[in-house]
Design a protein around this motif. Structure first.
Motif, PDB file in Angstrom:
ATOM      1  N   SER A   1       2.092   7.188   7.368  1.00 33.28           N
ATOM      2  CA  SER A   1       1.943   8.522   6.769  1.00 33.28           C
ATOM      3  C   SER A   1       1.124   8.501   5.477  1.00 33.28           C
ATOM      4  CB  SER A   1       3.326   9.130   6.502  1.00 33.28           C
ATOM      5  OG  SER A   1       4.050   8.342   5.560  1.00 33.28           O
ATOM      6  N   GLU A   2       1.248   7.429   4.682  1.00 34.89           N
ATOM      7  CA  GLU A   2       0.592   7.415   3.364  1.00 34.89           C
ATOM      8  C   GLU A   2      -0.814   6.824   3.377  1.00 34.89           C
ATOM      9  OE1 GLU A   2       2.904   5.936   0.151  1.00 34.89           O
ATOM     10  OE2 GLU A   2       4.651   7.186   0.613  1.00 34.89           O
TER      11      GLU A   2
ATOM     12  N   ASN B   1      20.378  -3.082   9.338  1.00 31.11           N
ATOM     13  CA  ASN B   1      19.806  -2.521   8.114  1.00 31.11           C
ATOM     14  C   ASN B   1      18.377  -3.005   7.907  1.00 31.11           C
ATOM     15  OD1 ASN B   1      23.043  -3.078   7.064  1.00 31.11           O
ATOM     16  ND2 ASN B   1      22.191  -1.026   6.898  1.00 31.11           N
TER      17      ASN B   1
ATOM     18  N   LYS C   1      11.364  -0.231  10.150  1.00 25.03           N
ATOM     19  CA  LYS C   1      10.875   1.044  10.686  1.00 25.03           C
ATOM     20  C   LYS C   1      10.426   1.975   9.558  1.00 25.03           C
ATOM     21  CE  LYS C   1      13.741   0.770  14.843  1.00 25.03           C
ATOM     22  NZ  LYS C   1      14.913   1.308  15.579  1.00 25.03           N
ATOM     23  N   THR C   2      11.156   1.929   8.434  1.00 25.87           N
ATOM     24  CA  THR C   2      10.764   2.745   7.277  1.00 25.87           C
ATOM     25  C   THR C   2       9.398   2.308   6.744  1.00 25.87           C
ATOM     26  OG1 THR C   2      13.074   3.089   6.638  1.00 25.87           O
ATOM     27  CG2 THR C   2      11.402   3.431   4.933  1.00 25.87           C
ATOM     28  N   ILE C   3       9.161   0.996   6.688  1.00 27.48           N
ATOM     29  CA  ILE C   3       7.872   0.476   6.248  1.00 27.48           C
ATOM     30  C   ILE C   3       6.763   0.960   7.179  1.00 27.48           C
ATOM     31  CG2 ILE C   3       6.493  -1.624   5.949  1.00 27.48           C
ATOM     32  CD1 ILE C   3       9.082  -3.047   5.080  1.00 27.48           C
ATOM     33  N   CYS C   4       7.000   0.872   8.486  1.00 24.09           N
ATOM     34  CA  CYS C   4       6.006   1.332   9.469  1.00 24.09           C
ATOM     35  C   CYS C   4       5.690   2.816   9.273  1.00 24.09           C
ATOM     36  CB  CYS C   4       6.510   1.088  10.888  1.00 24.09           C
ATOM     37  SG  CYS C   4       6.619  -0.649  11.362  1.00 24.09           S
ATOM     38  N   ASP C   5       6.722   3.634   9.148  1.00 28.47           N
ATOM     39  CA  ASP C   5       6.533   5.081   9.001  1.00 28.47           C
ATOM     40  C   ASP C   5       5.815   5.417   7.702  1.00 28.47           C
ATOM     41  OD1 ASP C   5       7.857   5.381  11.391  1.00 28.47           O
ATOM     42  OD2 ASP C   5       9.790   5.881  10.484  1.00 28.47           O
ATOM     43  N   THR C   6       6.191   4.734   6.611  1.00 27.41           N
ATOM     44  CA  THR C   6       5.585   5.009   5.303  1.00 27.41           C
ATOM     45  C   THR C   6       4.105   4.660   5.294  1.00 27.41           C
ATOM     46  OG1 THR C   6       7.690   4.577   4.189  1.00 27.41           O
ATOM     47  CG2 THR C   6       5.698   4.502   2.836  1.00 27.41           C
TER      48      THR C   6
ATOM     49  N   ARG D   1      16.075  -1.236  10.320  1.00 25.23           N
ATOM     50  CA  ARG D   1      15.793   0.129   9.876  1.00 25.23           C
ATOM     51  C   ARG D   1      14.789   0.131   8.726  1.00 25.23           C
ATOM     52  NH1 ARG D   1      21.295   1.046  11.262  1.00 25.23           N
ATOM     53  NH2 ARG D   1      22.029   0.472   9.181  1.00 25.23           N
ATOM     54  N   LEU D   2      14.903  -0.876   7.839  1.00 27.01           N
ATOM     55  CA  LEU D   2      13.939  -0.999   6.751  1.00 27.01           C
ATOM     56  C   LEU D   2      12.541  -1.243   7.320  1.00 27.01           C
ATOM     57  CD1 LEU D   2      13.194  -1.279   3.744  1.00 27.01           C
ATOM     58  CD2 LEU D   2      13.798  -3.707   3.923  1.00 27.01           C
TER      59      LEU D   2
ATOM     60  N   MET E   1       6.760   0.276  -2.961  1.00 23.22           N
ATOM     61  CA  MET E   1       8.064   0.520  -2.323  1.00 23.22           C
ATOM     62  C   MET E   1       9.140  -0.420  -2.845  1.00 23.22           C
ATOM     63  SD  MET E   1       6.868   1.021   1.656  1.00 23.22           S
ATOM     64  CE  MET E   1       8.545   1.276   2.267  1.00 23.22           C
TER      65      MET E   1
END
Length: 362
Positions: free
Chosen positions: A209-210, A195, A201-206, A198-199, A164
């Motif tokens: 899911s992956e 910001n 949260k993006t790490i958690c979601d990624t 939000r990053l 990432m």
């Protein structure tokens, strides 16, 4: 350092394109990677070649090439054959493997640098000297983020996080222990803590899911000097620990949002026990029934507003007043009075802190 498997994949790819066999040996003549069955002993030939002044040499109808890390020879490349085409492919393969070695060594050196930086193992003068040598900018705004998985660190999670942020030259991913991954993130001047959140949260979601990892992310405050990175790391570490106690439902925890929980976390346990004994005479606020606890929490959520709390609880105002009067008789604290409400709220947090330490045997 670079693994033999990476070298093997590299020379296999080159052979697939050029149809020329290649072999990489260490300085003692042992095979590290090869595309053809190696027969015979190469130790003497390798030793003689390494000790010579030549960078390449024809030996027994093969081409030998030195592979160095810009400082010293690390490996010897053999290209099978003795034609001009073999020589050219051997030189290209040598350059490719050499570039990989240099890149992996720099990454390894950076990894050690950041680990020691985070743990305060470097002198101030060493920080700036090593940063300059490793081409790391000293005056860049950065924030440290800790990514913790319930099962501890694993290669899939680590590589996903690296993927990432690998394209960002001033971001770096490392790991100090088996429980968490550390992201040292460059923050642009216009970026705010929103910001960064939000990053997170993006790490958690990624990662969910992956690789199927349900992680928590904590981060410290941003710093503008590289020598202050360890400060942001310590803040992120505290945010992670305090978050488990007081913000257990949150996936992303910021040091700047810990509030009074940060102060309570630093209290010694004997002082906490003494405080609770003085307030509740040895009892625990969690000894109240579920109805009373729900009423208390909802009353705090609504900023001590009796009308709004009774409305949300679907009870009459007089019923709520009765419960608050009952609580006052039991504890001596009237939650309708701001000072008593603050005392009770702190007491609830202190008890939660004590219970967490007792449950985890800390």
């Amino acid at each position: 350092m670079i693994s033999n498997q990476i070298i093997q994949n590299t020379i296999e790819g080159i052979k697939l394109i050029t149809r020329i066999d290649l072999c990489v040996l260490d300085l003692e003549g042992r095979v590290c990677a090869t595309t053809f069955p190696v027969e015979g002993e190469y130790s003497e030939a390798v030793a003689a070649f390494v000790n010579s002044q030549a960078d390449s040499q024809a030996v027994h109808d093969n081409q030998f090439f030195k592979i160095s890390d810009e400082i010293q020879v690390e490996y010897v490349m053999i290209a099978k054959g003795n034609t001009d085409d073999v020589y050219m492919v051997g030189k290209l393969a040598t350059f490719q493997v050499q570039s990989l070695i240099v890149a992996y060594k720099e990454r390894f050196d950076k990894d050690n640098f950041f680990k020691n930086l985070l743990l305060d193992n470097l002198l101030l003068v060493d920080i700036y000297n090593r940063a300059k040598k490793l081409h790391i900018e000293s005056e860049v705004r950065r924030v440290v983020m800790i990514i913790e998985t319930p099962l501890g660190k694993d290669n899939a999670t680590l590589e996903t996080v690296r993927g990432m942020f690998s394209s960002k030259s001033n971001d770096f991913v490392t790991a100090i222990d088996e429980k968490s991954i550390i992201l040292i993130k460059e923050v642009k001047p216009e970026e705010s803590y929103d910001n960064i959140s939000r990053l997170g949260k993006t790490i958690c979601d990624t990662l969910l899911s992956e690789v199927g990892r349900d992680v928590r992310v904590a981060y410290g405050t941003s710093v503008s000097e590289i020598r202050e990175v360890s400060k942001s790391y310590k803040e992120a570490r505290m945010a992670l620990d305090v978050g488990k106690i007081f913000f257990d439902e949150e996936k992303v925890i910021a040091y700047s949002k810990l509030g009074i929980g940060r102060l309570i976390y630093q209290l010694p346990m004997p002082l906490c026990k003494m405080f609770i004994k003085e307030i509740f005479d040895g009892k625990s606020p969690y000894d109240f029934d579920e109805e009373m606890l729900t009423t208390i929490n909802k009353f705090f959520e609504n900023s001590l507003n009796v009308s709004e709390t009774s409305r949300q609880l679907y009870i009459h105002r007089n019923t709520l007043v009765y419960r608050l009067d009952k609580l006052e008789k039991s504890t001596g604290l009237d939650l309708r009075i701001f000072e008593d409400a603050i005392t009770f709220k702190i007491a609830l947090m202190v008890v939660k802190y004590m219970n967490y330490f007792e449950k985890n045997d800390i």
